[in-house]
Design a protein around this motif. Structure first.
Motif, PDB file in Angstrom:
ATOM      1  N   PHE A 174       0.813  -1.215   0.000  1.00 57.73           N
ATOM      2  CA  PHE A 174       0.000   0.000   0.000  1.00 57.73           C
ATOM      3  C   PHE A 174       0.848   1.267   0.000  1.00 57.73           C
ATOM      4  O   PHE A 174       0.330   2.364  -0.260  1.00 57.73           O
ATOM      5  CB  PHE A 174      -0.949  -0.016   1.194  1.00 57.73           C
ATOM      6  CG  PHE A 174      -1.951  -1.129   1.148  1.00 57.73           C
ATOM      7  CD1 PHE A 174      -2.971  -1.107   0.216  1.00 57.73           C
ATOM      8  CD2 PHE A 174      -1.850  -2.208   2.007  1.00 57.73           C
ATOM      9  CE1 PHE A 174      -3.890  -2.153   0.154  1.00 57.73           C
ATOM     10  CE2 PHE A 174      -2.767  -3.243   1.955  1.00 57.73           C
ATOM     11  CZ  PHE A 174      -3.788  -3.224   1.025  1.00 57.73           C
ATOM     12  N   GLY A 175       2.141   1.138   0.297  1.00 58.92           N
ATOM     13  CA  GLY A 175       3.033   2.283   0.170  1.00 58.92           C
ATOM     14  C   GLY A 175       3.501   2.514  -1.249  1.00 58.92           C
ATOM     15  O   GLY A 175       4.239   3.464  -1.524  1.00 58.92           O
ATOM     16  N   LEU A 184      -1.439   1.408 -11.052  1.00 58.58           N
ATOM     17  CA  LEU A 184      -2.368   0.887 -10.056  1.00 58.58           C
ATOM     18  C   LEU A 184      -3.613   1.764 -10.002  1.00 58.58           C
ATOM     19  O   LEU A 184      -3.609   2.894 -10.480  1.00 58.58           O
ATOM     20  CB  LEU A 184      -1.685   0.841  -8.685  1.00 58.58           C
ATOM     21  CG  LEU A 184      -0.496  -0.120  -8.561  1.00 58.58           C
ATOM     22  CD1 LEU A 184       0.133  -0.012  -7.169  1.00 58.58           C
ATOM     23  CD2 LEU A 184      -0.915  -1.557  -8.828  1.00 58.58           C
ATOM     24  N   PRO A 185      -4.709   1.251  -9.417  1.00 61.72           N
ATOM     25  CA  PRO A 185      -5.945   2.055  -9.317  1.00 61.72           C
ATOM     26  C   PRO A 185      -5.721   3.352  -8.535  1.00 61.72           C
ATOM     27  O   PRO A 185      -4.831   3.438  -7.685  1.00 61.72           O
ATOM     28  CB  PRO A 185      -6.904   1.119  -8.575  1.00 61.72           C
ATOM     29  CG  PRO A 185      -6.376  -0.256  -8.817  1.00 61.72           C
ATOM     30  CD  PRO A 185      -4.887  -0.109  -8.907  1.00 61.72           C
ATOM     31  N   GLU A 186      -6.563   4.331  -8.803  1.00 61.73           N
ATOM     32  CA  GLU A 186      -6.414   5.634  -8.170  1.00 61.73           C
ATOM     33  C   GLU A 186      -6.572   5.564  -6.657  1.00 61.73           C
ATOM     34  O   GLU A 186      -5.928   6.314  -5.922  1.00 61.73           O
ATOM     35  CB  GLU A 186      -7.440   6.616  -8.757  1.00 61.73           C
ATOM     36  CG  GLU A 186      -7.155   7.010 -10.202  1.00 61.73           C
ATOM     37  CD  GLU A 186      -8.102   8.089 -10.687  1.00 61.73           C
ATOM     38  OE1 GLU A 186      -8.906   8.585  -9.849  1.00 61.73           O
ATOM     39  OE2 GLU A 186      -8.054   8.430 -11.883  1.00 61.73           O
ATOM     40  N   TRP A 187      -7.432   4.660  -6.166  1.00 56.84           N
ATOM     41  CA  TRP A 187      -7.644   4.594  -4.726  1.00 56.84           C
ATOM     42  C   TRP A 187      -6.378   4.135  -4.006  1.00 56.84           C
ATOM     43  O   TRP A 187      -6.108   4.559  -2.877  1.00 56.84           O
ATOM     44  CB  TRP A 187      -8.815   3.676  -4.393  1.00 56.84           C
ATOM     45  CG  TRP A 187      -8.583   2.208  -4.682  1.00 56.84           C
ATOM     46  CD1 TRP A 187      -8.874   1.538  -5.831  1.00 56.84           C
ATOM     47  CD2 TRP A 187      -8.018   1.241  -3.787  1.00 56.84           C
ATOM     48  NE1 TRP A 187      -8.518   0.220  -5.724  1.00 56.84           N
ATOM     49  CE2 TRP A 187      -7.997   0.000  -4.478  1.00 56.84           C
ATOM     50  CE3 TRP A 187      -7.529   1.299  -2.482  1.00 56.84           C
ATOM     51  CZ2 TRP A 187      -7.508  -1.165  -3.895  1.00 56.84           C
ATOM     52  CZ3 TRP A 187      -7.038   0.144  -1.893  1.00 56.84           C
ATOM     53  CH2 TRP A 187      -7.036  -1.079  -2.599  1.00 56.84           C
ATOM     54  N   MET A 188      -5.573   3.287  -4.662  1.00 58.92           N
ATOM     55  CA  MET A 188      -4.322   2.858  -4.051  1.00 58.92           C
ATOM     56  C   MET A 188      -3.304   3.997  -4.059  1.00 58.92           C
ATOM     57  O   MET A 188      -2.503   4.123  -3.124  1.00 58.92           O
ATOM     58  CB  MET A 188      -3.759   1.641  -4.788  1.00 58.92           C
ATOM     59  CG  MET A 188      -4.549   0.368  -4.571  1.00 58.92           C
ATOM     60  SD  MET A 188      -3.678  -1.123  -5.148  1.00 58.92           S
ATOM     61  CE  MET A 188      -2.316  -1.201  -3.980  1.00 58.92           C
ATOM     62  N   THR A 189      -3.341   4.820  -5.084  1.00 59.32           N
ATOM     63  CA  THR A 189      -2.457   5.987  -5.121  1.00 59.32           C
ATOM     64  C   THR A 189      -2.777   6.946  -3.986  1.00 59.32           C
ATOM     65  O   THR A 189      -1.877   7.489  -3.335  1.00 59.32           O
ATOM     66  CB  THR A 189      -2.594   6.713  -6.465  1.00 59.32           C
ATOM     67  OG1 THR A 189      -2.277   5.800  -7.538  1.00 59.32           O
ATOM     68  CG2 THR A 189      -1.665   7.906  -6.542  1.00 59.32           C
ATOM     69  N   ALA A 190      -4.071   7.163  -3.740  1.00 58.31           N
ATOM     70  CA  ALA A 190      -4.475   8.047  -2.641  1.00 58.31           C
ATOM     71  C   ALA A 190      -4.106   7.439  -1.290  1.00 58.31           C
ATOM     72  O   ALA A 190      -3.623   8.138  -0.392  1.00 58.31           O
ATOM     73  CB  ALA A 190      -5.972   8.315  -2.717  1.00 58.31           C
ATOM     74  N   LEU A 191      -4.328   6.133  -1.135  1.00 62.04           N
ATOM     75  CA  LEU A 191      -4.030   5.459   0.137  1.00 62.04           C
ATOM     76  C   LEU A 191      -2.544   5.461   0.430  1.00 62.04           C
ATOM     77  O   LEU A 191      -2.129   5.529   1.600  1.00 62.04           O
ATOM     78  CB  LEU A 191      -4.560   4.023   0.086  1.00 62.04           C
ATOM     79  CG  LEU A 191      -4.388   3.176   1.344  1.00 62.04           C
ATOM     80  CD1 LEU A 191      -5.191   3.773   2.499  1.00 62.04           C
ATOM     81  CD2 LEU A 191      -4.828   1.730   1.081  1.00 62.04           C
ATOM     82  N   ALA A 192      -1.718   5.401  -0.596  1.00 61.24           N
ATOM     83  CA  ALA A 192      -0.269   5.306  -0.405  1.00 61.24           C
ATOM     84  C   ALA A 192       0.287   6.489   0.366  1.00 61.24           C
ATOM     85  O   ALA A 192       1.284   6.355   1.090  1.00 61.24           O
ATOM     86  CB  ALA A 192       0.426   5.196  -1.764  1.00 61.24           C
TER      87      ALA A 192
END
Length: 244
Positions: A174-175, A184-192
């Motif tokens: 997730f980092g 990767l999906p946008e939600w993973m970019t935001a979560l990172a």
């Protein structure tokens, strides 16, 4: 800092097969795998995925080497070695400094190995970019050395290894270190952005993509350094606790 104790500590780590396997072989293998899968693709800023994958795996390896200290500290607590050290002239700050210094010493060769593999696979950077990126990853691993120390001071000798492994998985995935966030999906970019590993990867990538934001990345990593450090100092001052 007791340099003799530091030297013995580094030698003990080098002789551990777990160090070579988990802190060098795993990120190296992941770089060779993901570098082969995404290497020719171009991400944000026109940077090839092979470059970002190399830097991210260097960050993951540096983090792994830095966190490795937790297992040793927990084992020393379990075996009563910390109690013995408290009877010697070595003071608490000196003990903690040796542990952090040894962790940083172990993070450096991992970065060098990953970067050497990148150079052999055709990654092309200027001399300044190689140097700045490598040094940034190494220095950026300092918060993880303190975090590993924190785990060791609270965990047990037979469980800290599993705890560290369980922590490294979400930090890496997730980092945004295992695969370039551009793919990767946008939600993973935001979560990172909520993970310190993302900012470790950023300080390593900034010398290459010149995207800016160095102050923010350094500030976030500094926060991840200071807060665990305060907890480590307080925990160590309370003295050893009975380990069940």
């Amino acid at each position: 800092m007791n340099l003799v104790y530091l030297r013995l500590e580094i030698l003990r780590i080098i002789r551990s097969p777990q160090f070579a396997l988990f802190t060098i072989a795993v990120p190296l293998g992941m770089f060779l795998l993901f570098g082969g899968l995404f290497g020719d693709q171009v991400g944000a800023g026109g940077i090839k995925a092979s470059v970002t994958t190399m830097i991210n795996m260097g960050a993951y390896g540096a983090m792994s080497g830095a966190l490795f200290t937790g297992t040793r500290v927990a084992t020393e607590r379990t075996d009563g070695w910390q109690r013995q050290l408290r009877l010697t002239p070595m003071r608490g700050p000196g003990y903690l400094a040796v542990k952090i210094a040894s962790s940083m010493a172990m993070a450096l060769p991992v970065v060098l190995v990953i970067f050497a593999a990148g150079a052999l696979r055709g990654v092309q950077l200027t001399a300044a970019q190689w140097l700045l990126s490598g040094v940034s990853l190494w220095l950026g691993a300092l918060p993880f050395a303190v975090l590993g120390l924190l785990l060791g001071l609270f965990g047990k000798g037979d469980t800290v290894g599993a705890m560290t492994g369980a922590l490294m998985l979400p930090l890496g995935v997730f980092g945004g270190l295992w695969m370039p966030l551009a793919f990767l999906p946008e939600w993973m970019t935001a979560l990172a952005h909520f993970f310190p590993t993302y900012w470790l990867g950023r300080v390593g990538t900034l010398p290459v993509d010149h995207a800016g934001g160095l102050g923010l990345a350094v500030g976030v990593l500094a926060a991840w350094l200071v807060v665990p450090a305060l907890v480590v100092v307080r925990r160590f001052r309370l003295g050893p606790v009975k380990v069940a």
